[in-house]
Design an enzyme around this catalytic site. Structure first.
Site, PDB file in Angstrom:
ATOM      1  N   GLN A   2       0.863  -1.182   0.000  1.00  0.00           N
ATOM      2  CA  GLN A   2       0.000   0.000   0.000  1.00  0.00           C
ATOM      3  C   GLN A   2       0.904   1.237   0.000  1.00  0.00           C
ATOM      4  OE1 GLN A   2      -3.711  -0.705   0.200  1.00  0.00           O
ATOM      5  NE2 GLN A   2      -2.621  -2.522  -0.530  1.00  0.00           N
ATOM      6  N   ALA A  30     -11.723   2.522   4.695  1.00  0.00           N
ATOM      7  CA  ALA A  30     -10.776   1.661   3.984  1.00  0.00           C
ATOM      8  C   ALA A  30      -9.990   2.429   2.923  1.00  0.00           C
ATOM      9  CB  ALA A  30     -11.520   0.489   3.349  1.00  0.00           C
ATOM     10  N   HIS A  31      -9.058   1.704   2.293  1.00  0.00           N
ATOM     11  CA  HIS A  31      -8.140   2.341   1.350  1.00  0.00           C
ATOM     12  C   HIS A  31      -8.857   2.931   0.143  1.00  0.00           C
ATOM     13  CE1 HIS A  31      -7.387  -1.960  -0.487  1.00  0.00           C
ATOM     14  NE2 HIS A  31      -8.637  -1.580  -0.565  1.00  0.00           N
ATOM     15  N   ASN A  32      -8.364   4.110  -0.252  1.00  0.00           N
ATOM     16  CA  ASN A  32      -8.847   4.839  -1.427  1.00  0.00           C
ATOM     17  C   ASN A  32     -10.274   5.357  -1.302  1.00  0.00           C
ATOM     18  OD1 ASN A  32      -6.693   2.720  -2.744  1.00  0.00           O
ATOM     19  ND2 ASN A  32      -6.653   4.732  -3.762  1.00  0.00           N
ATOM     20  N   SER A  77     -12.432   2.123  -1.845  1.00  0.00           N
ATOM     21  CA  SER A  77     -12.710   2.827  -3.102  1.00  0.00           C
ATOM     22  C   SER A  77     -14.141   3.327  -3.223  1.00  0.00           C
ATOM     23  CB  SER A  77     -12.373   1.928  -4.306  1.00  0.00           C
ATOM     24  OG  SER A  77     -11.003   1.571  -4.284  1.00  0.00           O
TER      25      SER A  77
END
Length: 346
Positions: A198, A239-241, A259
């Site tokens: 990441q 969470a990521h993005n 996302s």
């Protein structure tokens, strides 16, 4: 430190009903008011307390009309709750503030520290990190290498900002929150799950508040972005993005998969879950424990799993309570129909 009703009314642009020289030195809930305290009334449910409170001053909305004698001095304002917030901020600002770097803190030689910063014992500031003016770093808080913290921020004990992440001005990070841990990214292989590095960051814009033990994961690539004015309660997972729009608020235990883009001025109740790669519009309100598997258009007010409009949800809830009786009735009807069929076939 004491303030008079006259001083307070001038600060919040209120109208005094009673003694303008009444003074206060502390705050109290209206039902727990004591002499020398200022309280407020914004929820009509608490109106009976205004006639018996011992608070010296009470903030009320302009449309409040007493039905009997009130002993406290009243200050009428457009919005009592908003005015209370202004006074609480003034009260906090009036408290003496510590500055300087405690000798037990670790600050890398290459770190840049602004003016009037306080860094408490056992805090850690990494290589090439930057700390803005008037920021307070509490004990055991960690700012990773290359991370940037803006001005007038507060990082409470054990909060962590990972390397290269960005925190804007006037942000508050509560105890145990983690900004920039790895996103949950793994590639399935015949041998198991292989970690996907990441390499992105997290960006918190200005005036963001992050609750205790809340986690905002760094992006796989690019950035996880929390826009200005966002308020996150304790134990929230971003969470990521993900991208969270300005002035959106989330109650405890909300979880948003990767996302997903959330619009501005949204309100999510506790334990709302949102799937990944979705778009949630602006001004969306989601009731507690809603589960969201798809996109939501702006202005929606939904609750449930899958989420539905409030009227539909409450109608369904009423029917749900009757399901056991309806099941018995259905069995009896089936039995009667079978008996009628048998009689007709004779």
């Amino acid at each position: 430190m004491e303030f008079s009703a006259k001083q307070i009314a001038a600060f919040i642009q209120g109208e005094i009903i009673g003694d303008e020289n009444a003074t206060v030195h502390t705050f109290a809930k209206i039902e727990e008011g004591i002499p020398g305290a200022i309280s407020f009334l914004s929820n009509p449910k608490y109106t009976p307390y205004i006639y018996e409170t011992k608070a010296s001053i009470v903030l009320v909305n302009k449309d409040f009309t007493p039905e009997q004698e009130v002993k406290a001095t009243l200050i009428k304002v457009d919005n009592a709750y908003e005015s209370l917030a202004k006074l609480l901020n003034l009260y906090e600002m009036s408290k003496p503030k510590r500055t300087g770097i405690d000798e037990r803190a670790y600050v890398a030689e290459t770190a840049k520290i602004g003016k009037d910063v306080y860094i408490a014992p056992f805090a850690c500031i990494g290589d090439h990190a930057e700390i803005g003016d008037n920021t307070v770093i509490h004990p055991h808080a960690t700012v990773g290498g290359g991370a940037k913290i803006g001005s007038n921020c507060i990082l409470y004990a054990n909060s962590t900002v990972y390397h290269d992440c960005r925190v804007g001005n006037n942000c508050i990070l509560h105890a145990g929150c983690v900004i920039g841990a790895d996103g949950f990214g793994f590639a399935p292989t015949p041998q198991g799950y292989e970690k996907i590095p990441q390499i992105g960051i997290v960006i918190l814009e200005d005036n963001v508040e992050v609750g205790a033990n809340t986690c905002i994961d760094r992006a796989t690539m690019g950035a996880t972005v929390i826009h200005s004015g966002v308020k996150l309660d304790n134990l929230v997972q971003i969470a990521h993005n993900d991208e969270i729009g300005s002035h959106t608020v989330m109650a405890a235990q909300v979880g948003i998969a990767g996302s997903t883009k959330v619009g501005e001025w949204c309100m999510f109740g506790g334990q709302v879950g949102i799937a990944g790669h979705l778009k949630i519009g602006n001004q969306v309100n989601l009731g507690a424990q809603s589960g969201v598997p798809g996109n939501i258009k702006s202005g929606s007010q939904l609750i449930g799993t899958p989420p539905m409009e409030l009227k539909q949800f409450f109608k369904a809830s009423i029917v749900q309570k009757s399901l056991p009786e309806m099941q018995i009735e259905l069995r009896n009807l089936r039995k009667e129909i079978e008996e009628l069929k048998q009689q007709l076939n004779k």
